[in-house]
Scaffold this motif. Structure first.
Motif, PDB file in Angstrom:
ATOM      1  N   SER A  67       0.818  -1.211   0.000  1.00 12.97           N
ATOM      2  CA  SER A  67       0.000   0.000   0.000  1.00 12.97           C
ATOM      3  C   SER A  67       0.850   1.258   0.000  1.00 12.97           C
ATOM      4  O   SER A  67       0.317   2.372  -0.011  1.00 12.97           O
ATOM      5  CB  SER A  67      -0.928   0.003   1.223  1.00 12.97           C
ATOM      6  OG  SER A  67      -1.821  -1.095   1.180  1.00 12.97           O
ATOM      7  N   GLY A  68       2.170   1.084   0.060  1.00 15.73           N
ATOM      8  CA  GLY A  68       3.076   2.222  -0.042  1.00 15.73           C
ATOM      9  C   GLY A  68       3.647   2.709   1.270  1.00 15.73           C
ATOM     10  O   GLY A  68       4.361   3.717   1.309  1.00 15.73           O
ATOM     11  N   ASN A  70       5.975   2.549   4.817  1.00 17.66           N
ATOM     12  CA  ASN A  70       7.268   2.073   5.292  1.00 17.66           C
ATOM     13  C   ASN A  70       7.070   0.815   6.131  1.00 17.66           C
ATOM     14  O   ASN A  70       6.131   0.733   6.916  1.00 17.66           O
ATOM     15  CB  ASN A  70       7.930   3.174   6.131  1.00 17.66           C
ATOM     16  CG  ASN A  70       9.325   2.800   6.556  1.00 17.66           C
ATOM     17  OD1 ASN A  70      10.176   2.517   5.726  1.00 17.66           O
ATOM     18  ND2 ASN A  70       9.575   2.802   7.853  1.00 17.66           N
ATOM     19  N   LYS A  76       3.075   7.292   4.210  1.00 14.70           N
ATOM     20  CA  LYS A  76       3.763   6.945   2.969  1.00 14.70           C
ATOM     21  C   LYS A  76       4.997   7.811   2.735  1.00 14.70           C
ATOM     22  O   LYS A  76       5.798   7.522   1.840  1.00 14.70           O
ATOM     23  CB  LYS A  76       2.798   7.059   1.791  1.00 14.70           C
ATOM     24  CG  LYS A  76       1.689   6.024   1.831  1.00 14.70           C
ATOM     25  CD  LYS A  76       0.774   6.119   0.617  1.00 14.70           C
ATOM     26  CE  LYS A  76      -0.316   5.060   0.677  1.00 14.70           C
ATOM     27  NZ  LYS A  76      -1.203   5.094  -0.511  1.00 14.70           N
ATOM     28  N   ASN A  77       5.160   8.868   3.534  1.00 12.26           N
ATOM     29  CA  ASN A  77       6.314   9.756   3.394  1.00 12.26           C
ATOM     30  C   ASN A  77       7.507   9.315   4.235  1.00 12.26           C
ATOM     31  O   ASN A  77       8.590   9.883   4.121  1.00 12.26           O
ATOM     32  CB  ASN A  77       5.931  11.186   3.780  1.00 12.26           C
ATOM     33  CG  ASN A  77       4.903  11.782   2.829  1.00 12.26           C
ATOM     34  OD1 ASN A  77       4.956  11.536   1.633  1.00 12.26           O
ATOM     35  ND2 ASN A  77       3.954  12.541   3.364  1.00 12.26           N
ATOM     36  N   ASN A  79      10.553   6.948   5.154  1.00 13.75           N
ATOM     37  CA  ASN A  79      11.398   6.010   4.408  1.00 13.75           C
ATOM     38  C   ASN A  79      12.605   5.545   5.222  1.00 13.75           C
ATOM     39  O   ASN A  79      13.595   5.096   4.656  1.00 13.75           O
ATOM     40  CB  ASN A  79      11.853   6.628   3.082  1.00 13.75           C
ATOM     41  CG  ASN A  79      12.594   7.948   3.276  1.00 13.75           C
ATOM     42  OD1 ASN A  79      12.994   8.289   4.388  1.00 13.75           O
ATOM     43  ND2 ASN A  79      12.794   8.691   2.191  1.00 13.75           N
ATOM     44  N   TYR A  90       5.446  -9.461   0.190  1.00 15.70           N
ATOM     45  CA  TYR A  90       4.747  -8.464  -0.621  1.00 15.70           C
ATOM     46  C   TYR A  90       5.022  -8.628  -2.115  1.00 15.70           C
ATOM     47  O   TYR A  90       4.230  -8.203  -2.955  1.00 15.70           O
ATOM     48  CB  TYR A  90       5.105  -7.046  -0.166  1.00 15.70           C
ATOM     49  CG  TYR A  90       6.543  -6.652  -0.391  1.00 15.70           C
ATOM     50  CD1 TYR A  90       6.932  -6.005  -1.560  1.00 15.70           C
ATOM     51  CD2 TYR A  90       7.521  -6.910   0.569  1.00 15.70           C
ATOM     52  CE1 TYR A  90       8.249  -5.637  -1.781  1.00 15.70           C
ATOM     53  CE2 TYR A  90       8.843  -6.552   0.361  1.00 15.70           C
ATOM     54  CZ  TYR A  90       9.199  -5.915  -0.813  1.00 15.70           C
ATOM     55  OH  TYR A  90      10.512  -5.558  -1.022  1.00 15.70           O
ATOM     56  N   LYS A  97      -7.406  -2.933  -5.343  1.00 15.25           N
ATOM     57  CA  LYS A  97      -7.860  -1.669  -4.780  1.00 15.25           C
ATOM     58  C   LYS A  97      -9.232  -1.295  -5.340  1.00 15.25           C
ATOM     59  O   LYS A  97      -9.661  -1.796  -6.382  1.00 15.25           O
ATOM     60  CB  LYS A  97      -6.864  -0.552  -5.087  1.00 15.25           C
ATOM     61  CG  LYS A  97      -5.477  -0.791  -4.528  1.00 15.25           C
ATOM     62  CD  LYS A  97      -4.546   0.362  -4.878  1.00 15.25           C
ATOM     63  CE  LYS A  97      -3.152   0.148  -4.322  1.00 15.25           C
ATOM     64  NZ  LYS A  97      -2.237   1.276  -4.647  1.00 15.25           N
TER      65      LYS A  97
END
Length: 249
Positions: A67-68, A70, A76-77, A79, A90, A97
């Motif tokens: 899903s993006g 970490n 999602k920002n 890293n 994964y 989706k």
């Protein structure tokens, strides 16, 4: 109005079994992975429950990474990577989706929360004011339970996909009940949750589906879960259970 399957953020996952060369290596050797083909998500809350080591966190992590998010948590920002220990599951899962994308999202896991808190402190030094989204106080200057709950209460805003891995690990029973209220509030704000948990309190949320992992994964009613049955038996027969646990050698 109820959301239809196509309108929810995540609809299901499918295991790409044809891509797996061997089911004798981790994580494919886990019984639940050997028996997994697909898993359909509830539009509001999906619980994944089971004993330690059954693979629920492994599945949840794969969903989060796909899903993006970490692998160690965050939005999602984020890293950062403290230790590359997450599985490669994964790579062998297809994420189905809906037609809409969430406006917010977070992967919150108890196992690596310390690393997340450290990264937030580091980001605050680079971008002063970031901590205001997490309650305005360093997460390391609070107890584990306080900081964990602070992220959940302050950072989750709605219209989001929220993936929680054993959130009860840091929370008292009363805070777990408060978490249910917040979950419901966020669902009313068009959010979707996928939660791996051991907590009979949290998994009691009514508008949800519960998948229990044993050798395979199957849909069960709340009262059918082993967690509920064990806790109910213990509370209803505490003296007898303690006698068995302590004196029955």
């Amino acid at each position: 109005m109820e959301r239809t399957d196509v309108n929810q953020y995540l609809r299901s996952i499918e295991l790409r079994r044809d891509k797996i060369k061997s089911f004798s290596t981790y994580p494919f050797c886990l019984p639940v992975i050997k028996n997994l083909s697909s898993l359909k998500f509830h539009p509001k809350v999906t619980f994944i429950v089971g004993e330690n080591g059954t693979g629920k966190s492994t599945i949840l992590e794969a969903i989060a990474v796909l899903s993006g998010f970490n692998a160690e948590g965050g939005t999602k920002n984020f890293n950062f990577a403290t230790c590359d220990t997450h599985s490669k599951l994964y790579n062998y899962i297809r994420l189905i989706k809906g037609i809409r994308a969430p406006k917010d999202g977070f992967f919150l896991r108890a196992e690596s929360f310390y690393n997340l808190a450290t990264n937030i402190d580091d980001l605050e030094k680079q971008t002063p004011g970031l901590l205001s989204y997490y309650g305005g106080r360093s997460l390391h200057k609070q107890s584990h339970g306080e900081s964990f709950f602070s992220v959940f209460i302050n950072r989750f805003s709605g219209k989001g996909l929220y993936i929680l891995d054993e959130p009860e690990a840091a929370l008292s029973p009363s805070r777990q009940m408060a978490m249910i209220s917040k979950i419901h509030e966020l669902i009313e704000k068009d959010s979707q949750f996928i939660i791996a948990t051991h907590s009979p309190i949290i998994m009691a949320y009514p508008d949800a589906v519960i998948y229990e992992i044993k050798d395979s994964i199957k849909k069960v009613r709340y009262e059918e879960t082993e967690h509920y049955q064990v806790m109910k038996s213990f509370l209803n027969n505490t003296d007898k259970m303690m006698d068995i646990l302590i004196n029955d050698k």
